[in-house]
Design a protein around this motif. Structure first.
Motif, mmCIF file in Angstrom:
data_model
loop_
_atom_site.group_PDB
_atom_site.id
_atom_site.type_symbol
_atom_site.label_atom_id
_atom_site.label_comp_id
_atom_site.label_asym_id
_atom_site.label_seq_id
_atom_site.Cartn_x
_atom_site.Cartn_y
_atom_site.Cartn_z
ATOM 1 N N HIS A 9 -12.743 24.326 34.203
ATOM 2 C CA HIS A 9 -11.615 24.859 34.028
ATOM 3 C C HIS A 9 -10.812 22.948 34.877
ATOM 4 C CE1 HIS A 9 -10.765 25.347 38.246
ATOM 5 N NE2 HIS A 9 -12.056 25.717 38.337
ATOM 6 N N GLY A 10 -9.367 23.232 34.510
ATOM 7 C CA GLY A 10 -9.310 22.380 34.702
ATOM 8 C C GLY A 10 -7.555 22.523 34.157
ATOM 9 N N LEU A 42 -5.204 15.710 21.845
ATOM 10 C CA LEU A 42 -5.570 16.169 22.913
ATOM 11 C C LEU A 42 -5.984 17.809 23.620
ATOM 12 C CD1 LEU A 42 -8.033 15.705 26.057
ATOM 13 C CD2 LEU A 42 -6.285 15.132 27.065
ATOM 14 N N ARG A 43 -4.483 18.019 23.399
ATOM 15 C CA ARG A 43 -4.589 19.318 23.608
ATOM 16 C C ARG A 43 -5.021 20.705 23.012
ATOM 17 N NH1 ARG A 43 0.732 19.494 23.309
ATOM 18 N NH2 ARG A 43 0.728 20.110 20.585
ATOM 19 N N GLN A 44 -4.773 19.440 21.312
ATOM 20 C CA GLN A 44 -5.746 20.787 19.983
ATOM 21 C C GLN A 44 -7.252 20.325 20.610
ATOM 22 O OE1 GLN A 44 -3.451 18.398 16.974
ATOM 23 N NE2 GLN A 44 -2.339 19.252 16.971
ATOM 24 N N GLU A 45 -7.711 19.313 20.690
ATOM 25 C CA GLU A 45 -9.243 19.596 20.716
ATOM 26 C C GLU A 45 -9.906 20.036 21.860
ATOM 27 O OE1 GLU A 45 -9.226 14.893 19.270
ATOM 28 O OE2 GLU A 45 -9.670 15.109 21.192
ATOM 29 N N LEU A 46 -9.091 20.293 22.991
ATOM 30 C CA LEU A 46 -9.449 21.277 24.158
ATOM 31 C C LEU A 46 -8.759 23.016 24.476
ATOM 32 C CD1 LEU A 46 -8.740 18.713 26.972
ATOM 33 C CD2 LEU A 46 -10.584 19.111 25.943
ATOM 34 N N SER A 47 -8.253 22.923 23.145
ATOM 35 C CA SER A 47 -7.960 24.697 22.510
ATOM 36 C C SER A 47 -9.267 25.626 23.103
ATOM 37 C CB SER A 47 -7.515 24.641 21.835
ATOM 38 O OG SER A 47 -8.104 23.909 20.776
ATOM 39 N N ASP A 48 -10.659 25.213 23.294
ATOM 40 C CA ASP A 48 -11.761 26.677 22.818
ATOM 41 C C ASP A 48 -11.703 26.160 24.282
ATOM 42 O OD1 ASP A 48 -12.736 23.610 22.750
ATOM 43 O OD2 ASP A 48 -13.770 24.665 21.280
ATOM 44 N N THR A 49 -11.589 25.606 25.567
ATOM 45 C CA THR A 49 -11.944 25.056 26.177
ATOM 46 C C THR A 49 -10.995 25.500 27.874
ATOM 47 O OG1 THR A 49 -11.001 23.005 27.218
ATOM 48 C CG2 THR A 49 -12.800 22.965 25.987
ATOM 49 N N LYS A 50 -10.659 25.775 29.017
ATOM 50 C CA LYS A 50 -10.240 25.770 29.710
ATOM 51 C C LYS A 50 -9.411 25.177 30.609
ATOM 52 C CE LYS A 50 -11.644 31.082 30.906
ATOM 53 N NZ LYS A 50 -12.355 31.849 31.709
ATOM 54 N N ILE A 51 -9.192 24.314 29.866
ATOM 55 C CA ILE A 51 -8.945 22.843 30.284
ATOM 56 C C ILE A 51 -6.994 22.992 29.331
ATOM 57 C CG2 ILE A 51 -8.368 19.975 30.623
ATOM 58 C CD1 ILE A 51 -11.764 20.631 29.952
#
Length: 275
Positions: free
Chosen positions: A124-125, A159-168
């Motif tokens: 997360h982050g 970046l936000r789209q690419e990290l959408s499947d994470t908790k970042i």
């Protein structure tokens, strides 16, 4: 568990205010500065600080490692350090534009990638980018800064789209005029060796820009203090689901709205008169 935050560009203005306010709220903060003297000043005030020169990858990596050692882990990266290189586009040497991007975009990208690798390992982050109303609309004689912030917005949205499947979670803060030393730094950049103001066809307008930049205090209407940015930063840090974008100051709300409803020609007319 106490949240940890790394902030760049903390010698004055927004970064400095937010670092102090977060420490007072109980966060463990490392506030980075470009100059060692500013680092020592913050340390004397009880704020952890390290040197990070965003135009120097070695400095970024060294400062990041020091911050990680101090904090133990990094929950939040608040990218804030930037400057504005004024000047008409036709007067901007390519090297001046390159330097603008080095500090305002490439350095942020390098530091962000280091933080994301760490955040992925922890699961997360939060990445929070301090952009500008000039990442939404342009103004004459801010071409280099406009370009760097438009690029930052595009990179951050991706970046936000690419990290959408994470908790970042990734957020942009978009302030209009804020009380800081930004104008002082812009004035120094305006009349440096980068711009030949005397021999430019824009000379008369440069004199008007100089007069604007030399005004002390609130030179523009609707100028707010750095606490206005801090309020949005705090939401981006503490909300269960941070917003992708946070507008700050009336001009950002106004121009964000007008951009959606007006033609490009009409927006050009309004913005050209705003210079």
């Amino acid at each position: 568990m106490t949240k940890t935050v790394l902030i760049t560009g903390s010698s004055t203005g927004i970064g400095y205010y937010c670092a102090k306010a977060l420490v007072e709220r109980g966060y463990k903060v490392v506030a980075s500065c470009r100059k060692q003297a500013d680092v020592e000043r913050l340390q004397q005030q009880g704020i952890h600080s390290v040197v990070i020169d965003l135009a120097d990858e070695a400095s970024i990596e060294n400062g990041y490692c020091q911050a990680l050692e101090i904090l133990g882990h990094i929950d939040v990266l608040f990218n804030n350090g930037a400057y504005g290189q004024p000047g008409a586009v036709e007067d901007l040497p390519t090297d001046a534009l390159r330097k603008q991007f080095e500090t305002n975009l490439f350095g942020w990208h390098h530091l962000t990638c280091l933080a994301i690798k760490h955040m992925r390992e922890r699961g997360h982050g939060r990445i929070i980018q301090n952009s500008s109303v000039l990442g939404l609309v342009t103004l004459p004689y801010r071409g280099a800064y406009n370009a760097s912030k438009f690029a930052l917005e595009g990179l951050t949205d991706t970046l936000r789209q690419e990290l959408s499947d994470t908790k970042i979670q990734v957020s942009l803060i978009e302030p209009g005029p804020i009380e800081s030393k930004f104008r002082d730094n812009a004035l120094a950049a305006f009349f440096s060796a980068n711009i030949d103001a005397e021999n430019s066809p824009h000379h008369e307008n440069y004199l008007k820009q100089q007069a604007r930049l030399e005004v002390k205090g609130k030179a523009q209407p609707f100028t707010l203090g750095p606490q206005a940015v801090y309020k949005k930063l705090l939401h981006a840090i503490e909300a269960k689901r941070a917003k992708p974008r946070y507008y700050v100051t009336f001009p950002t709300y106004l121009f964000g709205y007008l951009k959606r409803i007006l033609s490009t020609r009409l927006m050009d007319s309004i913005l050209t008169k705003s210079r």
